[in-house]
Design an enzyme around this catalytic site. Structure first.
Site, PDB file in Angstrom:
ATOM      1  N   LYS A 225       0.814  -1.224   0.000  1.00 51.75           N
ATOM      2  CA  LYS A 225       0.000   0.000   0.000  1.00 51.75           C
ATOM      3  C   LYS A 225       0.840   1.263   0.000  1.00 51.75           C
ATOM      4  CE  LYS A 225      -4.457  -1.755   1.330  1.00 51.75           C
ATOM      5  NZ  LYS A 225      -5.498  -1.919   2.342  1.00 51.75           N
ATOM      6  N   ARG A 259      -3.721  -9.803   5.044  1.00 51.05           N
ATOM      7  CA  ARG A 259      -4.150  -9.918   3.648  1.00 51.05           C
ATOM      8  C   ARG A 259      -3.006  -9.420   2.768  1.00 51.05           C
ATOM      9  NH1 ARG A 259      -6.152  -6.454  -0.060  1.00 51.05           N
ATOM     10  NH2 ARG A 259      -7.727  -7.196  -1.525  1.00 51.05           N
TER      11      ARG A 259
HETATM   12  C1  7PJ Z   1      -8.260  -4.272   1.858  1.00 48.82           C
HETATM   13  C2  7PJ Z   1      -9.314  -5.060   1.445  1.00 48.82           C
HETATM   14  C3  7PJ Z   1      -7.950  -4.220   3.258  1.00 48.82           C
HETATM   15  C4  7PJ Z   1      -9.768  -5.750   3.596  1.00 48.82           C
HETATM   16  C5  7PJ Z   1      -8.440  -4.079  -0.268  1.00 48.82           C
HETATM   17  C6  7PJ Z   1      -5.448  -3.053  -1.862  1.00 48.82           C
HETATM   18  C7  7PJ Z   1      -6.796  -2.434  -1.878  1.00 48.82           C
HETATM   19  N1  7PJ Z   1     -10.073  -5.808   2.294  1.00 48.82           N
HETATM   20  N2  7PJ Z   1      -9.416  -4.925   0.102  1.00 48.82           N
HETATM   21  N3  7PJ Z   1      -8.741  -4.981   4.077  1.00 48.82           N
HETATM   22  N4  7PJ Z   1      -7.701  -3.678   0.787  1.00 48.82           N
HETATM   23  N5  7PJ Z   1     -10.489  -6.471   4.470  1.00 48.82           N
HETATM   24  O1  7PJ Z   1      -5.270  -4.261  -1.651  1.00 48.82           O
HETATM   25  O2  7PJ Z   1      -4.493  -2.260  -2.077  1.00 48.82           O
HETATM   26  O3  7PJ Z   1      -7.052  -3.518   3.739  1.00 48.82           O
HETATM   27  S1  7PJ Z   1      -8.184  -3.583  -1.920  1.00 48.82           S
END
Ligand code: 7PJ
Length: 279
Positions: A225, A259
């Site tokens: 990020k 994640r």
């Molecule tokens: C997240 C997500 C996060 C959860 C994305 C990216 C953006 N779901 N989906 N938490 N980020 N739960 O991966 O850069 O931080 S999409």
């Protein structure tokens, strides 16, 4: 008192005492191939199988980019991207599949196709989302966001970011339980990068123990990020080592699911953390 490290999702009961790695599977059209939809699904499935081989505990499948300024995709487009991938993977892997969506119709169809977790960046705030999530027995990830993906990075403002995120997650946790979703089926996510400046993201990382006091496991997404880009001064393809540090810090501050894009590297890093923390 129930064990707050248990996460019930569909037919799975995950013991999050050991930190779990959620691998990111994006299903987006492949601009370099003429194969269209089928080719995108094939690529996503192959990538997902690779992540499982690398040790992913959960797969998070998403058909709409929610990066800052991304254009929304239609319901039909999102369904046609993610459902075939879930149908294939549910037969081929044994780990829980998560659907990354805020649309109730996608939640329903994904769970019917075999998804075990609903990962909603909007915390089940869309009209009908609470009911859609309550219908099945899927687990839910409730995430905090200030604003919408289109506008969230324009002027994020907080008094006390940790307390505000915590209050939001507490309210959504209560609303979810009132809708019939048992606490054991819920994990919480402060939503790094979603309407947050670097200073907010860092305060939240330090404040994870405070959010953890809500009594449910925390999921954290910091992989690649822009907060890492800010710290490192590096482009998105040069953020692996920073992402690993972020996963390690997150888990040491109390996160139970990370994640990530880079599963193998993260699994190794967290094995080292686990060996020390459980010594
Ligand atoms: C997240 C997500 C996060 C959860 C994305 C990216 C953006 N779901 N989906 N938490 N980020 N739960 O991966 O850069 O931080 S999409």
């Amino acid at each position: 008192m129930h064990n707050s490290n248990q996460f019930i999702c569909g037919k799975f009961q995950l013991d999050l005492m050991r930190p779990h790695v959620m691998g990111i599977v994006n299903v987006t059209p492949d601009s370099f191939s003429d194969g269209g939809r089928y080719a995108s699904a094939e690529l996503a499935v192959a990538h997902a199988l690779q992540l499982v081989a690398e040790g992913a505990d959960i797969l998070d499948i998403g058909g709409e980019s929610t990066r800052p300024n991304a254009t929304p995709v239609s319901l039909d487009e999102e369904l046609s991207r993610v459902i075939p991938v879930i149908e294939r993977l549910v037969r081929e892997v044994e780990v829980p599949l998560s659907i990354d969506t805020y649309k109730p119709e996608v939640m329903r169809e994904a769970v019917n196709a075999g998804a075990a977790i609903i990962n909603d960046i909007c915390g089940l705030q869309a009209p009908g989302a609470l009911d859609a999530a309550a219908e099945g027995n899927a687990g839910v990830c409730l995430m905090h966001m200030q604003g919408t993906p289109q506008t969230m990075q324009q002027n994020p403002t907080y008094g006390d970011v940790v307390q505000e995120v915590k209050a939001f997650l507490e309210e959504r946790l209560q609303a979810s339980q009132a809708a019939g979703i048992a606490a054991e089926r819920i994990v919480l996510d402060p939503g790094f990068g979603f309407g947050k400046r670097t200073v907010h993201n860092i305060a939240l990382l330090n404040g994870l123990p405070e959010v953890l006091s809500l009594g449910r496991p925390l999921l954290v997404g910091l992989s690649r990020k822009s907060v890492l880009g800010q710290i490192l001064g590096s482009d998105v393809d040069q953020r692996l080592h920073g992402s690993l540090a972020a996963s390690v810090v997150s888990v040491m501050k109390g996160a139970r699911i990370v994640r990530v894009h880079d599963v193998k590297a993260t699994v190794d890093a967290l094995k080292v953390v686990d060996a020390v923390v459980n010594a």
